[in-house]
Design a protein around this motif. Structure first.
Motif, short mmCIF file in Angstrom:
data_model
loop_
_atom_site.label_atom_id
_atom_site.label_comp_id
_atom_site.label_asym_id
_atom_site.label_seq_id
_atom_site.Cartn_x
_atom_site.Cartn_y
_atom_site.Cartn_z
N ILE A 225 0.06 3.07 2.93
CA ILE A 225 1.57 2.12 1.54
C ILE A 225 1.19 2.69 0.64
CG2 ILE A 225 1.58 -0.65 1.02
CD1 ILE A 225 -0.63 -0.70 3.01
N LYS A 226 2.53 3.04 -0.26
CA LYS A 226 3.18 2.42 -0.86
C LYS A 226 2.72 1.21 -1.98
CE LYS A 226 6.04 4.83 -4.35
NZ LYS A 226 7.58 6.07 -4.45
N ASN A 227 2.33 1.11 -2.87
CA ASN A 227 2.53 -0.74 -3.70
C ASN A 227 2.42 -0.46 -5.07
OD1 ASN A 227 1.79 -2.82 -4.50
ND2 ASN A 227 0.57 -4.00 -3.55
N THR B 190 2.50 -11.39 0.46
CA THR B 190 2.17 -10.90 -0.48
C THR B 190 2.20 -12.16 -1.41
OG1 THR B 190 2.87 -8.83 -0.01
CG2 THR B 190 2.79 -9.77 -3.02
N ASN C 217 9.08 -1.86 -3.96
CA ASN C 217 8.28 -1.93 -4.46
C ASN C 217 7.35 -1.42 -3.55
OD1 ASN C 217 8.05 -1.01 -7.77
ND2 ASN C 217 9.48 -2.87 -7.10
N PHE C 218 7.52 -1.68 -2.07
CA PHE C 218 6.44 -1.62 -1.07
C PHE C 218 6.77 -0.31 0.25
CE2 PHE C 218 3.47 -3.28 2.32
CZ PHE C 218 2.48 -3.79 1.22
N VAL D 223 -4.30 -4.50 -1.09
CA VAL D 223 -3.79 -5.06 0.19
C VAL D 223 -5.14 -4.75 1.15
CG1 VAL D 223 -2.37 -3.95 2.25
CG2 VAL D 223 -1.97 -3.59 -0.46
N THR E 213 -1.86 -8.89 -1.07
CA THR E 213 -1.45 -8.52 0.53
C THR E 213 -2.26 -8.39 1.37
OG1 THR E 213 0.52 -7.81 -0.84
CG2 THR E 213 0.43 -6.92 1.76
N GLU F 1 -1.00 4.56 -6.60
CA GLU F 1 0.17 3.98 -6.11
C GLU F 1 0.29 4.11 -4.46
OE1 GLU F 1 0.81 6.10 -8.62
OE2 GLU F 1 1.40 4.70 -10.06
N ASN G 165 -3.71 -4.13 -7.45
CA ASN G 165 -3.04 -4.82 -6.70
C ASN G 165 -3.85 -4.47 -4.96
OD1 ASN G 165 -0.80 -5.30 -7.19
ND2 ASN G 165 0.60 -3.26 -6.87
N ILE H 43 3.69 -2.18 -6.88
CA ILE H 43 4.20 -4.53 -7.54
C ILE H 43 3.95 -3.80 -8.63
CG2 ILE H 43 4.12 -6.95 -6.86
CD1 ILE H 43 3.93 -5.84 -4.34
N VAL I 30 10.27 -6.21 -4.35
CA VAL I 30 8.79 -6.27 -3.13
C VAL I 30 9.43 -5.01 -2.66
CG1 VAL I 30 7.51 -7.44 -1.29
CG2 VAL I 30 7.59 -8.54 -3.70
#
Length: 164
Positions: A124-126, A52, A83-84, A140, A37, A158, A138, A128, A80
């Motif tokens: 950020i909570k990711n 992303t 999950n984001f 970013v 991302t 996460e 993941n 994905i 997304v």
């Protein structure tokens, strides 16, 4: 004596061959699970823009829908969105989806959040694909006023936060 030596050499080549075969077989099916991302701050509009990139087959398997069907784009956006999560200076931000496209093995998803005049912290909570693929990573990359920060996410990590 010669027979004994030949037997040892044959045994050595046999064991070496098997070990080589195991090493080669371990590289036959090597799948890499990742998403990337990119986050850009647009000063003029006070907006964070997100792009992303995911593997088409991986996201398709996770959401259980064929990428060639009409509902694929809507399901990817919903996935997304679930999950984001983004928090600017401790406040949650709503993501607005601006588009997506499937390009062969890659799915691109575009979204943004506005009303951001200054960022001191970005959390950020990711998650994905983390539930679908245990080894998923993941990344970013955030570009904010000339500064570049990178976050990485995986199972057990996460949530990540950076300060500017």
């Amino acid at each position: 004596m010669i027979v004994n030596r030949l037997f040892k050499m044959k045994k050595y080549f046999y064991i070496s061959g098997i070990l080589t075969l195991f090493v080669l077989m371990s590289f036959i099916y090597l799948d890499f699970f990742s998403s990337m991302t990119k986050v850009d701050y647009i000063d003029g509009s006070k907006t964070l823009k997100f792009t992303t990139k995911m593997n088409t087959n991986h996201i398709s398997d996770a959401i259980k829908i064929n990428p060639n069907t009409a509902g694929f784009e809507a399901e990817v956006k919903k996935y997304v969105n679930n999950n984001f999560d983004v928090y600017v200076n401790g406040s949650p931000k709503t993501l607005t989806f601006t588009g997506s496209q499937v390009s062969g093995e890659t799915v691109w998803v575009y979204y943004e959040t506005g009303g951001i005049s200054d960022i001191s912290t970005l959390r950020i909570k990711n998650t994905i694909l983390l539930s679908a693929y245990p080894k998923q990573i993941n990344l970013v990359n955030i570009a904010y006023k000339g500064k570049l920060k990178t976050m990485n996410f995986q199972r057990g990590k996460e949530v990540n936060e950076v300060s500017f």
